[in-house]
Design a protein around this motif. Structure first.
Motif, PDB file in Angstrom:
ATOM      1  N   SER A   1      -7.695  -2.128  10.120  1.00  0.00           N
ATOM      2  CA  SER A   1      -8.029  -3.125   9.710  1.00  0.00           C
ATOM      3  C   SER A   1      -9.754  -3.241   9.112  1.00  0.00           C
ATOM      4  CB  SER A   1      -9.426  -3.884  11.657  1.00  0.00           C
ATOM      5  OG  SER A   1      -8.963  -3.903  12.002  1.00  0.00           O
ATOM      6  N   LYS A   2     -10.021  -2.707   8.696  1.00  0.00           N
ATOM      7  CA  LYS A   2     -10.618  -2.085   6.934  1.00  0.00           C
ATOM      8  C   LYS A   2      -9.951  -1.340   6.198  1.00  0.00           C
ATOM      9  CE  LYS A   2     -14.923  -0.850   9.275  1.00  0.00           C
ATOM     10  NZ  LYS A   2     -15.560   0.684   9.503  1.00  0.00           N
ATOM     11  N   LEU A   3      -8.665  -1.030   6.230  1.00  0.00           N
ATOM     12  CA  LEU A   3      -7.735  -0.732   5.210  1.00  0.00           C
ATOM     13  C   LEU A   3      -7.452  -1.692   4.590  1.00  0.00           C
ATOM     14  CD1 LEU A   3      -6.592   1.346   3.498  1.00  0.00           C
ATOM     15  CD2 LEU A   3      -4.953   1.449   5.366  1.00  0.00           C
TER      16      LEU A   3
ATOM     17  N   LEU B   1       0.725  -1.034   0.171  1.00  0.00           N
ATOM     18  CA  LEU B   1      -0.144  -0.038   0.031  1.00  0.00           C
ATOM     19  C   LEU B   1       1.137   1.041   0.185  1.00  0.00           C
ATOM     20  CD1 LEU B   1      -2.781  -0.418   2.364  1.00  0.00           C
ATOM     21  CD2 LEU B   1      -2.611  -1.181  -0.243  1.00  0.00           C
ATOM     22  N   SER B   2       0.595   2.064  -0.708  1.00  0.00           N
ATOM     23  CA  SER B   2       1.031   3.362  -0.688  1.00  0.00           C
ATOM     24  C   SER B   2       0.793   4.188   0.240  1.00  0.00           C
ATOM     25  CB  SER B   2       1.306   4.193  -2.026  1.00  0.00           C
ATOM     26  OG  SER B   2       0.006   4.309  -2.339  1.00  0.00           O
ATOM     27  N   MET B   3       1.878   5.170   0.674  1.00  0.00           N
ATOM     28  CA  MET B   3       1.637   6.493   2.058  1.00  0.00           C
ATOM     29  C   MET B   3       0.677   7.203   2.041  1.00  0.00           C
ATOM     30  SD  MET B   3       2.611   6.691   5.115  1.00  0.00           S
ATOM     31  CE  MET B   3       4.471   6.184   5.507  1.00  0.00           C
ATOM     32  N   SER B   4       0.474   7.573   0.784  1.00  0.00           N
ATOM     33  CA  SER B   4      -0.548   8.208   0.140  1.00  0.00           C
ATOM     34  C   SER B   4      -1.887   8.324   0.096  1.00  0.00           C
ATOM     35  CB  SER B   4      -0.781   9.078  -1.542  1.00  0.00           C
ATOM     36  OG  SER B   4      -0.633   7.893  -2.304  1.00  0.00           O
ATOM     37  N   ARG B   5      -2.526   6.250  -0.140  1.00  0.00           N
ATOM     38  CA  ARG B   5      -3.583   5.930  -0.278  1.00  0.00           C
ATOM     39  C   ARG B   5      -3.714   5.653   1.209  1.00  0.00           C
ATOM     40  NH1 ARG B   5      -7.699   3.145  -0.111  1.00  0.00           N
ATOM     41  NH2 ARG B   5      -8.054   0.984  -0.301  1.00  0.00           N
ATOM     42  N   ILE B   6      -2.399   5.292   2.500  1.00  0.00           N
ATOM     43  CA  ILE B   6      -2.914   4.880   3.558  1.00  0.00           C
ATOM     44  C   ILE B   6      -3.060   6.242   4.078  1.00  0.00           C
ATOM     45  CG2 ILE B   6      -1.794   4.754   6.354  1.00  0.00           C
ATOM     46  CD1 ILE B   6       0.076   2.673   4.082  1.00  0.00           C
ATOM     47  N   CYS B   7      -2.573   7.596   3.776  1.00  0.00           N
ATOM     48  CA  CYS B   7      -3.050   8.604   4.069  1.00  0.00           C
ATOM     49  C   CYS B   7      -4.625   8.951   4.217  1.00  0.00           C
ATOM     50  CB  CYS B   7      -1.890   9.678   4.411  1.00  0.00           C
ATOM     51  SG  CYS B   7      -0.282   9.665   5.104  1.00  0.00           S
TER      52      CYS B   7
ATOM     53  N   GLU C   1       3.797  11.624   8.802  1.00  0.00           N
ATOM     54  CA  GLU C   1       4.377  10.982   9.860  1.00  0.00           C
ATOM     55  C   GLU C   1       3.583  10.911  10.683  1.00  0.00           C
ATOM     56  OE1 GLU C   1       3.319  14.053   9.043  1.00  0.00           O
ATOM     57  OE2 GLU C   1       5.256  14.460   7.818  1.00  0.00           O
ATOM     58  N   ASP C   2       2.427  10.985  11.094  1.00  0.00           N
ATOM     59  CA  ASP C   2       1.096   9.867  11.382  1.00  0.00           C
ATOM     60  C   ASP C   2       1.408   8.088  11.340  1.00  0.00           C
ATOM     61  OD1 ASP C   2      -0.041  12.476  13.215  1.00  0.00           O
ATOM     62  OD2 ASP C   2      -1.282  12.756  11.630  1.00  0.00           O
ATOM     63  N   ILE C   3       1.299   8.352  10.500  1.00  0.00           N
ATOM     64  CA  ILE C   3       1.348   6.452   9.686  1.00  0.00           C
ATOM     65  C   ILE C   3       2.687   5.986  10.431  1.00  0.00           C
ATOM     66  CG2 ILE C   3       1.507   5.154   7.797  1.00  0.00           C
ATOM     67  CD1 ILE C   3      -0.790   6.367   8.198  1.00  0.00           C
ATOM     68  N   GLU C   4       3.950   7.130  10.288  1.00  0.00           N
ATOM     69  CA  GLU C   4       5.016   5.545  11.386  1.00  0.00           C
ATOM     70  C   GLU C   4       4.659   6.737  12.625  1.00  0.00           C
ATOM     71  OE1 GLU C   4       7.602   4.664  10.187  1.00  0.00           O
ATOM     72  OE2 GLU C   4       6.894   5.823   7.847  1.00  0.00           O
ATOM     73  N   GLU C   5       4.402   6.656  13.281  1.00  0.00           N
ATOM     74  CA  GLU C   5       4.056   6.612  14.494  1.00  0.00           C
ATOM     75  C   GLU C   5       3.386   5.795  14.986  1.00  0.00           C
ATOM     76  OE1 GLU C   5       3.906   7.692  18.517  1.00  0.00           O
ATOM     77  OE2 GLU C   5       5.243   8.631  16.769  1.00  0.00           O
ATOM     78  N   VAL C   6       2.398   5.597  13.545  1.00  0.00           N
ATOM     79  CA  VAL C   6       1.941   3.489  14.314  1.00  0.00           C
ATOM     80  C   VAL C   6       2.633   3.182  14.709  1.00  0.00           C
ATOM     81  CG1 VAL C   6      -0.185   2.256  13.396  1.00  0.00           C
ATOM     82  CG2 VAL C   6      -0.374   4.787  13.387  1.00  0.00           C
ATOM     83  N   TYR C   7       3.295   2.817  13.560  1.00  0.00           N
ATOM     84  CA  TYR C   7       4.099   1.771  13.164  1.00  0.00           C
ATOM     85  C   TYR C   7       4.954   1.595  13.927  1.00  0.00           C
ATOM     86  CZ  TYR C   7       2.913   2.195   8.178  1.00  0.00           C
ATOM     87  OH  TYR C   7       2.562   2.073   7.296  1.00  0.00           O
TER      88      TYR C   7
END
Length: 145
Positions: free
Chosen positions: A55-57, A21-27, A35-41
């Motif tokens: 879970s849905k994504l 999945l691309s970062m843009s799709r996730i965001c 930056e929020d995605i990296e924090e989740v990781y």
């Protein structure tokens, strides 16, 4: 999978990489910044609403990891006699294929004996032996149970 120590951020990152999945799709889906995605990781745990969105994504039930943990590592509380619980009560002895594989793997790799498994996970002897017979697990630990 180690159900005792769940690091949800690492598991999410692993699945994101696996699904490519691309970062843009996730965001866009999560409605956040990279930056929020990296924090989740880096997070070992976080809010259930966020976990539901992930879970849905990723089309993966992350909550089931915690359910498996509860089945393996916690005792079910007994409700006082004569009292009725307001919330639904779940039976602990509903074992998924993943749980059965996990437990039989412990036996098959010699990490635990059948007696240790029965004691630690409160699995009835007849249930364990049915699994061993059904899945043709060799008795490599040499116990007489």
């Amino acid at each position: 999978m180690n159900y005792k120590e769940i690091n949800i951020g690492l598991l999410i990152k692993h699945l994101v990489i696996e699904r490519q999945l691309s970062m843009s799709r996730i965001c866009d889906f999560i409605n956040c910044r990279p930056e929020d995605i990296e924090e989740v990781y880096r997070s070992k745990s976080f809010d259930t609403d966020k976990l539901l969105r992930w879970s849905k994504l990723l089309e993966y039930d992350f909550f089931r990891l915690y359910t498996q943990h509860l089945i393996l590592y916690s005792s079910m509380s007994k409700f006082p006699k004569g009292k009725v619980a307001e919330l639904p009560q779940f039976r602990k002895n509903i074992y998924t294929k993943e749980i059965i594989d996990f437990i039989l793997g412990k036996i098959n790799h010699g990490e635990m004996t059948k007696i240790e498994v029965m004691f630690r996970y409160n699995i009835p002897k007849t249930t364990l032996y049915k699994w061993v017979e059904k899945y043709n697990i060799k008795n490599i630990e040499g116990d007489k149970s």
